[in-house]
Design a protein around this motif. Structure first.
Motif, PDB file in Angstrom:
ATOM      1  N   VAL A  69     -11.133   6.305  -6.721  1.00 16.94           N
ATOM      2  CA  VAL A  69     -10.458   6.122  -5.627  1.00 16.94           C
ATOM      3  C   VAL A  69      -9.991   7.495  -4.984  1.00 16.94           C
ATOM      4  O   VAL A  69      -9.647   8.495  -5.649  1.00 16.94           O
ATOM      5  N   ASN A  70     -10.592   7.490  -3.712  1.00 13.80           N
ATOM      6  CA  ASN A  70     -10.499   8.867  -3.138  1.00 13.80           C
ATOM      7  C   ASN A  70     -11.209   9.869  -3.787  1.00 13.80           C
ATOM      8  O   ASN A  70     -10.882  10.972  -3.974  1.00 13.80           O
ATOM      9  N   GLY A  71     -12.401   9.795  -4.458  1.00  7.51           N
ATOM     10  CA  GLY A  71     -13.218  10.568  -5.363  1.00  7.51           C
ATOM     11  C   GLY A  71     -12.447  10.907  -6.780  1.00  7.51           C
ATOM     12  O   GLY A  71     -13.097  11.742  -7.555  1.00  7.51           O
ATOM     13  N   LYS A  72     -11.472  10.132  -7.257  1.00  8.99           N
ATOM     14  CA  LYS A  72     -11.006  10.628  -8.459  1.00  8.99           C
ATOM     15  C   LYS A  72     -11.291   9.388  -9.376  1.00  8.99           C
ATOM     16  O   LYS A  72     -10.869   8.151  -8.819  1.00  8.99           O
ATOM     17  N   PRO A  73     -11.533   9.311 -10.328  1.00  6.91           N
ATOM     18  CA  PRO A  73     -11.549   8.281 -11.381  1.00  6.91           C
ATOM     19  C   PRO A  73     -10.142   7.526 -11.788  1.00  6.91           C
ATOM     20  O   PRO A  73      -9.277   8.276 -12.002  1.00  6.91           O
ATOM     21  N   GLU A  74     -10.060   6.385 -11.766  1.00  4.93           N
ATOM     22  CA  GLU A  74      -8.830   5.442 -12.057  1.00  4.93           C
ATOM     23  C   GLU A  74      -9.180   4.505 -13.045  1.00  4.93           C
ATOM     24  O   GLU A  74     -10.385   3.749 -12.762  1.00  4.93           O
ATOM     25  N   SER A  75      -8.435   4.195 -13.831  1.00  4.04           N
ATOM     26  CA  SER A  75      -8.630   2.915 -14.839  1.00  4.04           C
ATOM     27  C   SER A  75      -8.566   1.641 -13.592  1.00  4.04           C
ATOM     28  O   SER A  75      -7.524   1.464 -12.707  1.00  4.04           O
ATOM     29  N   LEU A  76      -9.471   0.585 -13.912  1.00 10.03           N
ATOM     30  CA  LEU A  76      -9.446  -0.603 -13.164  1.00 10.03           C
ATOM     31  C   LEU A  76      -8.351  -1.451 -13.857  1.00 10.03           C
ATOM     32  O   LEU A  76      -8.398  -2.361 -14.926  1.00 10.03           O
ATOM     33  N   ALA A  77      -7.125  -1.482 -13.022  1.00 11.30           N
ATOM     34  CA  ALA A  77      -5.737  -2.277 -13.408  1.00 11.30           C
ATOM     35  C   ALA A  77      -5.628  -3.370 -12.599  1.00 11.30           C
ATOM     36  O   ALA A  77      -4.761  -3.927 -12.898  1.00 11.30           O
ATOM     37  N   ALA A  78      -6.276  -3.417 -11.497  1.00 11.84           N
ATOM     38  CA  ALA A  78      -5.982  -4.529 -10.488  1.00 11.84           C
ATOM     39  C   ALA A  78      -7.191  -5.366 -10.443  1.00 11.84           C
ATOM     40  O   ALA A  78      -8.332  -4.796 -10.178  1.00 11.84           O
ATOM     41  N   SER A  79      -7.107  -6.556 -10.311  1.00  8.42           N
ATOM     42  CA  SER A  79      -8.310  -7.305  -9.937  1.00  8.42           C
ATOM     43  C   SER A  79      -8.700  -7.520  -8.486  1.00  8.42           C
ATOM     44  O   SER A  79      -9.817  -7.788  -7.973  1.00  8.42           O
ATOM     45  N   THR A  80      -7.736  -7.335  -7.620  1.00  7.02           N
ATOM     46  CA  THR A  80      -8.162  -7.323  -6.040  1.00  7.02           C
ATOM     47  C   THR A  80      -7.646  -6.014  -5.302  1.00  7.02           C
ATOM     48  O   THR A  80      -6.807  -5.268  -5.850  1.00  7.02           O
ATOM     49  N   LEU A  81      -8.222  -5.996  -4.292  1.00  2.50           N
ATOM     50  CA  LEU A  81      -7.780  -4.552  -3.555  1.00  2.50           C
ATOM     51  C   LEU A  81      -6.344  -4.800  -3.252  1.00  2.50           C
ATOM     52  O   LEU A  81      -5.716  -3.814  -2.900  1.00  2.50           O
ATOM     53  N   ASP A  82      -5.986  -5.997  -2.551  1.00  2.00           N
ATOM     54  CA  ASP A  82      -4.652  -6.219  -2.208  1.00  2.00           C
ATOM     55  C   ASP A  82      -3.334  -5.622  -3.538  1.00  2.00           C
ATOM     56  O   ASP A  82      -2.596  -4.957  -3.276  1.00  2.00           O
ATOM     57  N   ALA A  83      -3.799  -6.230  -4.728  1.00  2.00           N
ATOM     58  CA  ALA A  83      -3.052  -5.634  -5.910  1.00  2.00           C
ATOM     59  C   ALA A  83      -2.951  -4.251  -6.090  1.00  2.00           C
ATOM     60  O   ALA A  83      -2.182  -3.657  -6.341  1.00  2.00           O
ATOM     61  N   LEU A  84      -4.297  -3.401  -6.112  1.00  2.00           N
ATOM     62  CA  LEU A  84      -4.281  -2.114  -6.087  1.00  2.00           C
ATOM     63  C   LEU A  84      -3.363  -1.247  -5.262  1.00  2.00           C
ATOM     64  O   LEU A  84      -2.811  -0.416  -5.566  1.00  2.00           O
ATOM     65  N   LEU A  85      -3.707  -1.594  -3.647  1.00  2.00           N
ATOM     66  CA  LEU A  85      -2.896  -1.020  -2.716  1.00  2.00           C
ATOM     67  C   LEU A  85      -1.154  -1.302  -3.066  1.00  2.00           C
ATOM     68  O   LEU A  85      -0.423  -0.275  -2.748  1.00  2.00           O
ATOM     69  N   HIS A  86      -0.966  -2.633  -3.332  1.00  2.00           N
ATOM     70  CA  HIS A  86       0.645  -2.865  -3.678  1.00  2.00           C
ATOM     71  C   HIS A  86       0.756  -1.707  -4.882  1.00  2.00           C
ATOM     72  O   HIS A  86       2.039  -1.383  -4.784  1.00  2.00           O
ATOM     73  N   ALA A  87       0.091  -1.512  -5.844  1.00  4.37           N
ATOM     74  CA  ALA A  87       0.524  -0.657  -7.035  1.00  4.37           C
ATOM     75  C   ALA A  87       0.672   0.729  -6.176  1.00  4.37           C
ATOM     76  O   ALA A  87       1.476   1.424  -6.955  1.00  4.37           O
ATOM     77  N   LYS A  88      -0.116   1.135  -5.318  1.00  2.00           N
ATOM     78  CA  LYS A  88      -0.069   2.353  -4.701  1.00  2.00           C
ATOM     79  C   LYS A  88       1.025   2.464  -3.686  1.00  2.00           C
ATOM     80  O   LYS A  88       1.141   3.640  -2.800  1.00  2.00           O
ATOM     81  N   GLY A  89       1.873   1.558  -3.518  1.00  2.00           N
ATOM     82  CA  GLY A  89       2.943   1.456  -2.327  1.00  2.00           C
ATOM     83  C   GLY A  89       2.329   1.009  -0.903  1.00  2.00           C
ATOM     84  O   GLY A  89       3.121   1.508  -0.124  1.00  2.00           O
ATOM     85  N   VAL A  90       1.339   0.515  -0.795  1.00  2.00           N
ATOM     86  CA  VAL A  90       0.850   0.326   0.387  1.00  2.00           C
ATOM     87  C   VAL A  90       1.188  -1.320   0.951  1.00  2.00           C
ATOM     88  O   VAL A  90       0.614  -2.088  -0.155  1.00  2.00           O
ATOM     89  N   ALA A  91       1.896  -1.645   1.638  1.00  2.00           N
ATOM     90  CA  ALA A  91       2.432  -2.856   2.031  1.00  2.00           C
ATOM     91  C   ALA A  91       1.125  -3.670   2.490  1.00  2.00           C
ATOM     92  O   ALA A  91       0.425  -3.212   3.129  1.00  2.00           O
TER      93      ALA A  91
END
Length: 69
Positions: A7-29
């Motif tokens: 994510v933006n060049g940095k490794p992250e654990s794959l903790a969400a199954s969809t893009l929407d869920a990942l963005l929600h976890a990052k505070g993006v409505a």
């Protein structure tokens, strides 16, 4: 073994199954104005965030507006 995405060049654990869920976890409505997302080099329109699945090794770029100068 933990699976990862970039994510933006940095490794992250794959903790969400969809893009929407990942963005929600990052505070993006959902459908947030001014937010652009590219998945593996392809722009994903906000209308498709909820149906876009994430897989190990995916590369995401998330661009958000910011204030200041």
């Amino acid at each position: 073994m933990t699976q990862h995405i970039q994510v933006n060049g940095k490794p992250e654990s794959l903790a969400a199954s969809t893009l929407d869920a990942l963005l929600h976890a990052k505070g993006v409505a959902p459908g947030a104005k001014g937010v652009a997302v590219a998945l593996n080099g392809m722009v994903v329109p906000a209308a498709h965030w909820h149906e876009t699945t994430l897989s190990p090794g995916d590369e995401l770029e998330i661009v958000r507006p910011f204030s200041g100068g």
